[in-house]
Design a protein around this motif. Structure first.
Motif, mmCIF file in Angstrom:
data_model
loop_
_atom_site.group_PDB
_atom_site.id
_atom_site.type_symbol
_atom_site.label_atom_id
_atom_site.label_comp_id
_atom_site.label_asym_id
_atom_site.label_seq_id
_atom_site.Cartn_x
_atom_site.Cartn_y
_atom_site.Cartn_z
ATOM 1 N N PHE A 17 3.725 6.111 -7.555
ATOM 2 C CA PHE A 17 4.977 5.445 -7.897
ATOM 3 C C PHE A 17 5.315 4.309 -6.941
ATOM 4 O O PHE A 17 6.090 3.422 -7.282
ATOM 5 C CB PHE A 17 6.130 6.450 -7.916
ATOM 6 N N ILE A 18 4.715 4.342 -5.747
ATOM 7 C CA ILE A 18 5.024 3.310 -4.755
ATOM 8 C C ILE A 18 4.646 1.919 -5.263
ATOM 9 O O ILE A 18 5.250 0.925 -4.878
ATOM 10 C CB ILE A 18 4.357 3.628 -3.391
ATOM 11 N N ARG A 19 3.689 1.852 -6.181
ATOM 12 C CA ARG A 19 3.301 0.558 -6.767
ATOM 13 C C ARG A 19 4.477 -0.134 -7.441
ATOM 14 O O ARG A 19 4.522 -1.350 -7.538
ATOM 15 C CB ARG A 19 2.205 0.744 -7.820
ATOM 16 N N HIS A 20 5.409 0.665 -7.916
ATOM 17 C CA HIS A 20 6.523 0.126 -8.701
ATOM 18 C C HIS A 20 7.825 0.101 -7.911
ATOM 19 O O HIS A 20 8.884 -0.150 -8.477
ATOM 20 C CB HIS A 20 6.685 0.950 -9.972
ATOM 21 N N ALA A 21 7.733 0.352 -6.630
ATOM 22 C CA ALA A 21 8.909 0.343 -5.771
ATOM 23 C C ALA A 21 9.322 -1.094 -5.461
ATOM 24 O O ALA A 21 8.582 -2.043 -5.734
ATOM 25 C CB ALA A 21 8.611 1.098 -4.476
ATOM 26 N N SER A 22 10.479 -1.214 -4.864
ATOM 27 C CA SER A 22 10.953 -2.546 -4.468
ATOM 28 C C SER A 22 10.065 -3.079 -3.336
ATOM 29 O O SER A 22 9.410 -2.313 -2.632
ATOM 30 C CB SER A 22 12.400 -2.464 -3.987
ATOM 31 N N ASP A 23 10.075 -4.386 -3.175
ATOM 32 C CA ASP A 23 9.297 -5.001 -2.089
ATOM 33 C C ASP A 23 9.710 -4.427 -0.734
ATOM 34 O O ASP A 23 8.856 -4.187 0.124
ATOM 35 C CB ASP A 23 9.469 -6.520 -2.082
ATOM 36 N N LYS A 24 11.003 -4.185 -0.558
ATOM 37 C CA LYS A 24 11.503 -3.637 0.708
ATOM 38 C C LYS A 24 10.923 -2.246 0.957
ATOM 39 O O LYS A 24 10.492 -1.936 2.073
ATOM 40 C CB LYS A 24 13.029 -3.581 0.690
ATOM 41 N N ASP A 25 10.893 -1.403 -0.074
ATOM 42 C CA ASP A 25 10.339 -0.061 0.086
ATOM 43 C C ASP A 25 8.830 -0.088 0.309
ATOM 44 O O ASP A 25 8.300 0.700 1.091
ATOM 45 C CB ASP A 25 10.687 0.819 -1.123
ATOM 46 N N ILE A 26 8.137 -0.998 -0.357
ATOM 47 C CA ILE A 26 6.695 -1.135 -0.144
ATOM 48 C C ILE A 26 6.430 -1.567 1.296
ATOM 49 O O ILE A 26 5.515 -1.056 1.945
ATOM 50 C CB ILE A 26 6.066 -2.112 -1.159
ATOM 51 N N GLU A 27 7.237 -2.475 1.811
ATOM 52 C CA GLU A 27 7.080 -2.910 3.203
ATOM 53 C C GLU A 27 7.300 -1.745 4.166
ATOM 54 O O GLU A 27 6.586 -1.616 5.169
ATOM 55 C CB GLU A 27 8.033 -4.055 3.511
ATOM 56 N N LYS A 28 8.267 -0.886 3.868
ATOM 57 C CA LYS A 28 8.494 0.305 4.695
ATOM 58 C C LYS A 28 7.284 1.235 4.641
ATOM 59 O O LYS A 28 6.873 1.796 5.654
ATOM 60 C CB LYS A 28 9.740 1.058 4.235
ATOM 61 N N PHE A 29 6.723 1.393 3.452
ATOM 62 C CA PHE A 29 5.543 2.235 3.277
ATOM 63 C C PHE A 29 4.357 1.660 4.050
ATOM 64 O O PHE A 29 3.615 2.383 4.706
ATOM 65 C CB PHE A 29 5.224 2.372 1.788
ATOM 66 N N GLU A 30 4.208 0.341 4.012
ATOM 67 C CA GLU A 30 3.143 -0.317 4.779
ATOM 68 C C GLU A 30 3.352 -0.106 6.279
ATOM 69 O O GLU A 30 2.391 0.172 7.005
ATOM 70 C CB GLU A 30 3.108 -1.809 4.457
#
Length: 66
Positions: A17-30
């Motif tokens: 599901f992280i693929r479809h998260a907001s850019d901000k959340d993806i950056e946090k995941f990174e």
């Protein structure tokens, strides 16, 4: 690790599901993935510093078995 590689790993552990998260959340995941990788590098470096050279690879691989 590239973003695509991060997504592949996320898929493998059920976090696709992280693929479809907001850019901000993806950056946090990174950022989280970078911290985990840094921690692992530091742990492996400690093994390499203290182990006999021919044992380092085996000891590092054993970390994943624990």
């Amino acid at each position: 690790m590239t973003r695509d590689e991060l997504f592949e790993v996320a898929d493998k552990v059920g976090l696709g599901f992280i693929r479809h998260a907001s850019d901000k959340d993806i950056e946090k995941f990174e950022s989280f993935a970078q911290l985990v990788a840094q921690h692992e590098r530091e742990a492996c470096a400690k093994i390499a510093e203290t182990a006999e050279p021919y044992q380092s690879a085996d000891l590092i691989q054993a970390r994943g078995q624990a």
